[in-house]
Design a protein around this motif. Structure first.
Motif, short mmCIF file in Angstrom:
data_model
loop_
_atom_site.label_atom_id
_atom_site.label_comp_id
_atom_site.label_asym_id
_atom_site.label_seq_id
_atom_site.Cartn_x
_atom_site.Cartn_y
_atom_site.Cartn_z
N PHE A 169 0.84 -1.20 0.00
CA PHE A 169 0.00 0.00 0.00
C PHE A 169 0.87 1.24 0.00
CE2 PHE A 169 -4.17 -1.75 0.70
CZ PHE A 169 -3.97 -2.92 1.41
N PHE B 14 -4.73 6.23 1.78
CA PHE B 14 -4.09 5.05 1.22
C PHE B 14 -4.53 4.79 -0.21
CE2 PHE B 14 -1.75 2.98 4.60
CZ PHE B 14 -2.23 3.61 5.74
N GLY B 15 -3.61 4.21 -0.98
CA GLY B 15 -3.97 3.65 -2.27
C GLY B 15 -4.73 2.34 -2.08
N GLN B 16 -5.17 1.76 -3.18
CA GLN B 16 -6.04 0.59 -3.13
C GLN B 16 -5.28 -0.70 -2.89
OE1 GLN B 16 -5.84 2.90 -5.42
NE2 GLN B 16 -7.85 3.66 -6.01
N TYR C 143 -8.98 1.75 11.65
CA TYR C 143 -9.20 1.41 10.25
C TYR C 143 -9.99 0.10 10.18
CZ TYR C 143 -5.45 4.64 8.85
OH TYR C 143 -4.66 5.75 8.63
N GLN D 232 -10.59 -3.10 7.33
CA GLN D 232 -10.16 -3.70 6.07
C GLN D 232 -11.06 -4.88 5.77
OE1 GLN D 232 -6.16 -5.37 5.97
NE2 GLN D 232 -5.87 -4.53 3.90
N ARG E 242 -9.49 -6.17 0.48
CA ARG E 242 -9.68 -4.76 0.12
C ARG E 242 -8.66 -3.88 0.81
NH1 ARG E 242 -14.91 -3.96 -1.74
NH2 ARG E 242 -14.13 -1.92 -2.40
N GLY E 243 -8.78 -2.57 0.55
CA GLY E 243 -7.86 -1.61 1.12
C GLY E 243 -8.24 -1.18 2.52
N LEU E 244 -7.55 -0.16 3.01
CA LEU E 244 -7.72 0.34 4.37
C LEU E 244 -8.68 1.52 4.39
CD1 LEU E 244 -3.94 0.15 5.07
CD2 LEU E 244 -5.63 -1.12 6.38
N LEU F 275 -8.07 -2.51 12.44
CA LEU F 275 -6.69 -2.15 12.79
C LEU F 275 -6.66 -0.81 13.51
CD1 LEU F 275 -5.27 -3.16 9.35
CD2 LEU F 275 -4.39 -4.10 11.48
#
Lengths: 115, 111
Positions: free
Chosen positions: A89, A105-107, B36, B38, B42-44, B90
């Motif tokens: 990331f 953040f990026g994906q 966060y 997740q 997937r992303g954060l 997180l």
């Protein structure tokens, strides 16, 4: 607000090859750009970061480059090893104000290194 | 040195039940704290952040809430869990350098 785009979403390389992951950001005031590595089921770990007063930073096989004019930064991994396989990331943040310390953040990029 | 703890490590809860996740940081004072989420693969997604005791900023309106009763303690709560609340939660901390360090996470499954 800040927007970070990360490419590619998946990357497959042979052991020993180099890997490059690119991110672009939208806020020209952003000045801190970290990269995190996340192994399956674990927490993201900081692997390298760069600030806007520096164009490039290296740490052994890992390097990050920053182009402030174009608003993009890249992670370079040389001599890849199977243990480099993980999700990576990128992130960006601007200084001060109510956004202090708030990373965008990026994906994420799934990197697979084949032995 | 600084250490961040989260508990529980894993949690399985029925839909509609309450939730309380805890995060504590050792070895530093007045850190910025973050929650966060997740989702699988997937992303954060930043949920909440705090720059001090009692100071909470929400990023995403939803059925979750956060509190910071002590300088180094950050709690994530819900009165009624939804299926969509499943994920890896997180906690992270930072100080003056903007660098964020993540805790080990809590894996929540809502059934």
């Amino acid at each position: 607000g800040e927007n970070v785009e990360q490419h590619p979403s998946t990357l497959s390389v042979q052991e020993g090859d180099s890997a490059v992951i690119k991110c672009t950001y939208s806020d020209s005031a952003s000045n801190y750009f970290p990269w995190y590595k996340q192994e399956l089921g674990k927490r993201p770990q900081l692997i390298i970061d760069i600030r806007s007063n520096v164009g490039e930073k290296k740490d052994q096989r890992i390097a990050v480059t920053l182009n402030k004019t174009a608003k993009h930064f890249s992670l370079h991994i040389t001599e890849t090893q199977p243990e480099d396989s993980a999700v990576y990331f990128c992130a960006a943040t601007r200084p001060g104000g109510t956004s202090y310390g708030k990373l965008t953040f990026g994906q994420g990029t799934i990197l697979t290194v084949h032995p | 040195s600084q250490t961040i703890h989260q508990w529980p490590a894993t949690l399985v809860q029925p839909v509609g039940s309450p939730l309380s996740l805890e995060c504590t940081v050792e070895g530093t004072s007045n850190p910025n704290l973050y929650w966060y989420r997740q989702a699988a693969g997937r992303g954060l997604q930043l949920l909440f952040y705090s720059v001090g005791i009692g100071q909470i900023s929400s990023e995403v309106p939803q059925n979750l809430s956060a509190s910071r009763p002590q300088d180094r303690q950050f709690i994530l709560s819900s009165k009624k869990l939804l299926l969509s609340d499943s994920g890896f939660y997180l906690c992270a901390w930072s100080m003056f350098t903007d660098t964020q360090y993540f805790g080990p996470g809590t894996r929540l499954t809502v059934l």
